[in-house]
Design an enzyme around this catalytic site. Structure first.
Site, mmCIF file in Angstrom:
data_model
loop_
_atom_site.group_PDB
_atom_site.id
_atom_site.type_symbol
_atom_site.label_atom_id
_atom_site.label_comp_id
_atom_site.label_asym_id
_atom_site.label_seq_id
_atom_site.Cartn_x
_atom_site.Cartn_y
_atom_site.Cartn_z
ATOM 1 N N SER A 17 0.813 -1.282 -0.142
ATOM 2 C CA SER A 17 0.005 0.059 0.056
ATOM 3 C C SER A 17 0.673 1.147 0.100
ATOM 4 O O SER A 17 1.473 1.490 -1.001
ATOM 5 C CB SER A 17 -1.102 -0.153 1.216
ATOM 6 O OG SER A 17 -2.060 0.913 0.966
ATOM 7 N N ASP B 200 10.119 5.569 -10.308
ATOM 8 C CA ASP B 200 9.716 6.170 -11.793
ATOM 9 C C ASP B 200 10.670 7.381 -11.944
ATOM 10 O O ASP B 200 10.732 7.749 -13.063
ATOM 11 C CB ASP B 200 8.304 6.413 -11.814
ATOM 12 C CG ASP B 200 7.288 5.069 -12.176
ATOM 13 O OD1 ASP B 200 8.229 4.137 -12.173
ATOM 14 O OD2 ASP B 200 6.105 5.204 -12.117
ATOM 15 N N LYS C 110 -0.717 -4.297 -2.901
ATOM 16 C CA LYS C 110 -1.973 -3.934 -2.457
ATOM 17 C C LYS C 110 -1.991 -2.276 -3.305
ATOM 18 O O LYS C 110 -1.728 -1.341 -2.352
ATOM 19 C CB LYS C 110 -2.150 -3.892 -1.037
ATOM 20 C CG LYS C 110 -3.406 -3.186 -0.800
ATOM 21 C CD LYS C 110 -3.609 -2.971 0.898
ATOM 22 C CE LYS C 110 -4.910 -2.328 1.155
ATOM 23 N NZ LYS C 110 -5.173 -1.022 0.563
#
Length: 441
Positions: free
Chosen positions: A296, A307, A321
């Site tokens: 999460s 990224d 998740k």
């Protein structure tokens, strides 16, 4: 008459549950869908009425309806749930960083109560509980089909009280019974110290309401002691927490660009969160440690760092998740935890049921050499293993506390027992050494 009254009561309650939609929602229910749902609700209310009149014992209508609501949400996905008043209150306490229990993140896998990860430093962690351990009994009662919310209720209790659980782990021939003493799960979620001269080790165990502030303060204290040459952020076995704290921790390392965005069925569920340049931004070379217990909010941080190529992700594939749960208060102090959207990394990669793939994959190997990559893979538990998990939807083009200062001997022991941490430190040292050479000819 009693039967008819109960029928009407049940129909009204369930209708309110299904058709009460937040005012800012753009969701629409077509007349055909509404008619179909009403027919199903009528069948359900009839069943309730028959049970009220004919069941062998008198039925508590409130308990019966609450049970039906729990079953309805349980059938959707592992993270949607009905929270009775006491459960709703406990959830609010937990996000504020304090509750009394044994300190584990749990879920339901194949109707079995399964541990996602223990929280570091808690009774569960000290007892040796691990990710993917199965809790077969709580206080002598079988947990099969008990439900995660009910299990949490039983595991929590006053500080100093005890709870006995029976645990099964792959490779064990018998159940192991453990008696744990409940404790206040630590308010502080941040640890920070120098693991080697100039190289800082930091850990966030879960994202609470003050995690970012604690983290920045901890880094500030370290920088007063020595110049920081590199930073390790350990998010292993971090089960998540508050979205805004995950965003602000990632923002600590990023000066601009997208951190995470969500995509749901309606426009109000589509949100994006961006980084902002600040004098408090941390410029140090960064390694983020993750494993199958990172879920999460911790996956949001790792995904943003990866990224933007702000640091290297080291460890093993994360839990996966990537779904958003919205908490909706209900009359009487209860609440609904409803999955409303999916998380996406800045590059458009879905986290849900996929997780974050490390830049440098390093399976954990126990210091006695007993573990290997194959065994680690067998014991992993991820979102994609859960019954009724929401599938991922990849939109990418490519589809505190400062902790206790440890002495040098403690660092050596920690590094000797943790091959993933050793790898992270070696990478940081290499980056630091590399930066000192002028390799341009």
């Amino acid at each position: 008459m009693q039967s008819a009254a109960f029928f009407k009561q049940a129909l009204v309650i369930i209708t309110l549950l299904f058709f009460t939609i937040p005012a800012d929602s753009n969701a629409e229910i077509t007349p055909k869908e509404r008619e179909k749902t009403y027919k199903q609700l009528e069948v359900f209310a009839n069943v309730l009425s028959i049970l009220q009149d004919n069941y062998v014992e008198e039925i508590d209508s409130s308990e019966t309806i609450n049970g039906a609501i729990r079953g309805l949400l349980y059938s959707l996905d592992p993270h949607s749930a009905y929270l009775p008043p006491e459960g709703f209150q406990e959830l609010q306490e937990e996000t504020q960083g304090q509750f009394s229990g044994i300190g584990i993140e749990i879920t339901i896998k194949d109707n079995i109560l399964t541990i996602i990860s223990p929280i570091e430093g808690t009774p569960a962690d000290k007892a040796g509980l691990k990710a993917k351990d199965i809790i077969v009994e709580i206080g002598g009662e079988k947990t099969k089909e008990m439900g995660a919310v009910e299990a949490v209720k039983r595991l929590r209790g006053p500080q100093g009280s005890t709870i006995t659980i029976s645990v099964y782990r792959e490779g064990w021939s018998d159940l192991k019974e453990m008696t744990l003493t409940r404790d206040i799960i630590p308010l502080q979620s941040v640890k920070a110290f120098f693991i080697a001269p100039g190289f800082a080790y930091t850990r966030i165990t879960n994202f609470q309401s003050h995690s970012t502030q604690d983290y920045r303060e901890a880094i500030g204290r370290l920088s007063e002691k020595d110049k920081i040459k590199g930073l390790i952020l350990d998010l292993r076995n971090n089960p998540g927490g508050l979205l805004n704290q995950a965003v602000s921790v990632a923002d600590t390392f990023l000066s601009d660009g997208l951190i995470v965005y969500t995509k749901g069925r309606t426009d109000d569920q589509n949100m994006s969160f961006k980084a902002h340049k600040s004098s408090e931004d941390l410029p140090y070379p960064l390694i983020v440690l993750v494993n199958e217990g990172s879920a999460s909010a911790s996956e949001i941080v790792a995904g943003a760092i990866q990224d933007h190529k702000r640091g290297l992700i080291v460890g093993t594939q994360t839990f996966g998740k990537g779904s958003v749960q919205t908490i909706i208060p209900l009359p009487g102090g209860a609440g609904l935890r409803v999955t409303t959207a999916r998380y996406y990394t800045p590059a458009g990669k879905s986290i849900q049921a996929l997780g974050i793939t490390p830049d440098v994959e390093v399976p954990f190997v126990a210091c006695n050499g007993a573990s290997n990559e194959e065994n680690v893979e067998k014991t992993r538990l991820r979102e994609s293993d859960l019954k009724n998990h929401i599938p991922g939807n990849d939109l990418s083009d490519n589809n505190s506390s400062e902790g206790t200062d440890e002495d040098e001997n403690a660092h050596e022991v920690r590094l000797a027992q943790d091959n993933q941490l050793r790898t992270a430190l070696n990478i940081l040292k290499s980056l630091n050494l590399y930066s000192q050479f002028d390799l341009v000819k």
